[in-house]
Design an enzyme around this catalytic site. Sequence first.
Site, mmCIF file in Angstrom:
data_model
loop_
_atom_site.group_PDB
_atom_site.id
_atom_site.type_symbol
_atom_site.label_atom_id
_atom_site.label_comp_id
_atom_site.label_asym_id
_atom_site.label_seq_id
_atom_site.Cartn_x
_atom_site.Cartn_y
_atom_site.Cartn_z
ATOM 1 N N LYS A 1 0.861 -1.183 0.000
ATOM 2 C CA LYS A 1 0.000 0.000 0.000
ATOM 3 C C LYS A 1 0.895 1.229 0.000
ATOM 4 O O LYS A 1 1.996 1.192 0.541
ATOM 5 C CB LYS A 1 -0.857 0.005 1.280
ATOM 6 C CG LYS A 1 -2.107 0.820 1.174
ATOM 7 C CD LYS A 1 -3.272 -0.041 0.706
ATOM 8 C CE LYS A 1 -4.521 0.796 0.571
ATOM 9 N NZ LYS A 1 -5.696 -0.051 0.332
ATOM 10 N N GLY B 1 -20.223 7.718 5.241
ATOM 11 C CA GLY B 1 -19.353 8.080 4.126
ATOM 12 C C GLY B 1 -20.029 7.792 2.807
ATOM 13 O O GLY B 1 -20.113 6.640 2.385
ATOM 14 N N GLY C 1 -19.220 8.347 -0.303
ATOM 15 C CA GLY C 1 -18.247 8.613 -1.367
ATOM 16 C C GLY C 1 -18.308 7.585 -2.487
ATOM 17 O O GLY C 1 -19.386 7.099 -2.851
ATOM 18 N N VAL D 1 -17.647 4.544 -2.715
ATOM 19 C CA VAL D 1 -18.246 3.243 -2.404
ATOM 20 C C VAL D 1 -19.613 3.434 -1.728
ATOM 21 O O VAL D 1 -20.591 2.795 -2.094
ATOM 22 C CB VAL D 1 -17.327 2.401 -1.494
ATOM 23 C CG1 VAL D 1 -17.978 1.059 -1.185
ATOM 24 C CG2 VAL D 1 -15.968 2.201 -2.148
ATOM 25 N N TYR E 1 -21.801 5.739 -1.896
ATOM 26 C CA TYR E 1 -22.886 6.182 -2.781
ATOM 27 C C TYR E 1 -23.505 5.019 -3.578
ATOM 28 O O TYR E 1 -24.701 4.764 -3.469
ATOM 29 C CB TYR E 1 -22.377 7.306 -3.689
ATOM 30 C CG TYR E 1 -23.464 7.915 -4.536
ATOM 31 C CD1 TYR E 1 -24.319 8.879 -4.027
ATOM 32 C CD2 TYR E 1 -23.645 7.508 -5.854
ATOM 33 C CE1 TYR E 1 -25.340 9.431 -4.794
ATOM 34 C CE2 TYR E 1 -24.652 8.052 -6.638
ATOM 35 C CZ TYR E 1 -25.496 9.013 -6.107
ATOM 36 O OH TYR E 1 -26.502 9.540 -6.873
HETATM 37 N N1 PHE Z 1 -7.819 0.633 -2.637
HETATM 38 C C1 PHE Z 1 -8.752 -0.434 -2.854
HETATM 39 C C2 PHE Z 1 -8.492 -1.557 -1.844
HETATM 40 O O1 PHE Z 1 -7.850 -1.382 -0.860
HETATM 41 C C3 PHE Z 1 -8.736 -0.900 -4.279
HETATM 42 C C4 PHE Z 1 -7.426 -1.408 -4.783
HETATM 43 C C5 PHE Z 1 -7.138 -2.739 -4.686
HETATM 44 C C6 PHE Z 1 -6.498 -0.597 -5.397
HETATM 45 C C7 PHE Z 1 -5.966 -3.258 -5.179
HETATM 46 C C8 PHE Z 1 -5.301 -1.113 -5.888
HETATM 47 C C9 PHE Z 1 -5.042 -2.437 -5.781
HETATM 48 O O2 PHE Z 1 -8.955 -2.649 -1.987
#
Ligand code: PHE
Length: 339
Positions: free
Chosen positions: A66, A168, A170, A172, A174
């Site tokens: 991440k 929220g 947003g 998701v 919505y």
């Molecule tokens: N950010 C979202 C999640 O945590 C979607 C995502 C998944 C983005 C995988 C990039 C890679 O699931």
Amino acid sequence: MVVSFDQPTQTWMFIALHDMTLGPAMGGCRMMVYETPEEGLRDAMRLAEGMTYKWATIGFDLGGGKSVLAVPQPVAGDEREGLFERFGALVDSLRGAYACGPDLGTTPHDMSVIGRSTEYVHGVDRSGGEPVDPGPYTALGVFCGIRAALRHVHGDDSLGGRSVLIQGAGDVGYPLGKFVADAGGKVLVSDVDGTKAATLANKTGGTVIPLDASYATHCDVYAPCAVGATLNAETIPQLQCRIVAGSANNQLAHEADADRLHERGILYAPDYVINAGGATALPLLDSGRSTPDEVRERIRRFDKILSAIFNDSAANGVSPLLGAKRAAEKVLEGGKPLR
Ligand code: PHE
């Protein structure tokens, strides 16, 4: 951890790689104003860990990663484009060890900007069309998870006469509100941005709940769909619901909060399972491996995955979080995913 400081925007850029047993790391890029850069770093690490379990649970050969852009204040326009181009170069320097995509605070357009510097980005349509927005796919997964939770608690997964409090409204929250309303459920909605809450309430015939009242409001399902850590020692005792099932990553402030919910008889759908719809959609759609219909079909199976987690954890007398973690750890040790 990959740590870099972007001078022009005074932004700390963090890329956390948690576990790459199953494959190269993939996970969203979050952009937020944190009180301190350390908080951004910690968020990146926790979110990356969640991605490890997410990929393992839904059966993708990918690792947990991440990224976090800890900005001193919101950035827009040319400044924003420059930041994402430079962040893309940082991602590219890892040569595929990490691929990013959208998350809280970043948009499909930002992903296109990152795409100028690296191919290791998801949520970009390389054929020049619209970028893939994971929001509606995540919402579909959450909706299927809500059904599984309702069935587990009430023996009936119908939304008729049930209320879902969406915190929220947003990307998701919505579309989730629309799924709930279309299925006959009652939408209650709160958001730091009052206009967003009002828009969803109008669209769904729902009700806006003031932010400070949201935890103590009676509802069947509480669905956190924004920032993490909303479930903690202070908020859990206030909850007036039987089910917590929403899309936010890291909903629990601490692992012990899973036991707190369990002791109160509130069923918790583990965040990294129920919110994995976006993670399912992005790699499959971007690679052209699946059509949107096939992706939706795969996401509908979250109902079964979550039911298995709820049933197993009930049978073993543990919280669903612990049940999910055990299932994911088995996969990391070479076992088969639940699907
Ligand atoms: N950010 C979202 C999640 O945590 C979607 C995502 C998944 C983005 C995988 C990039 C890679 O699931």
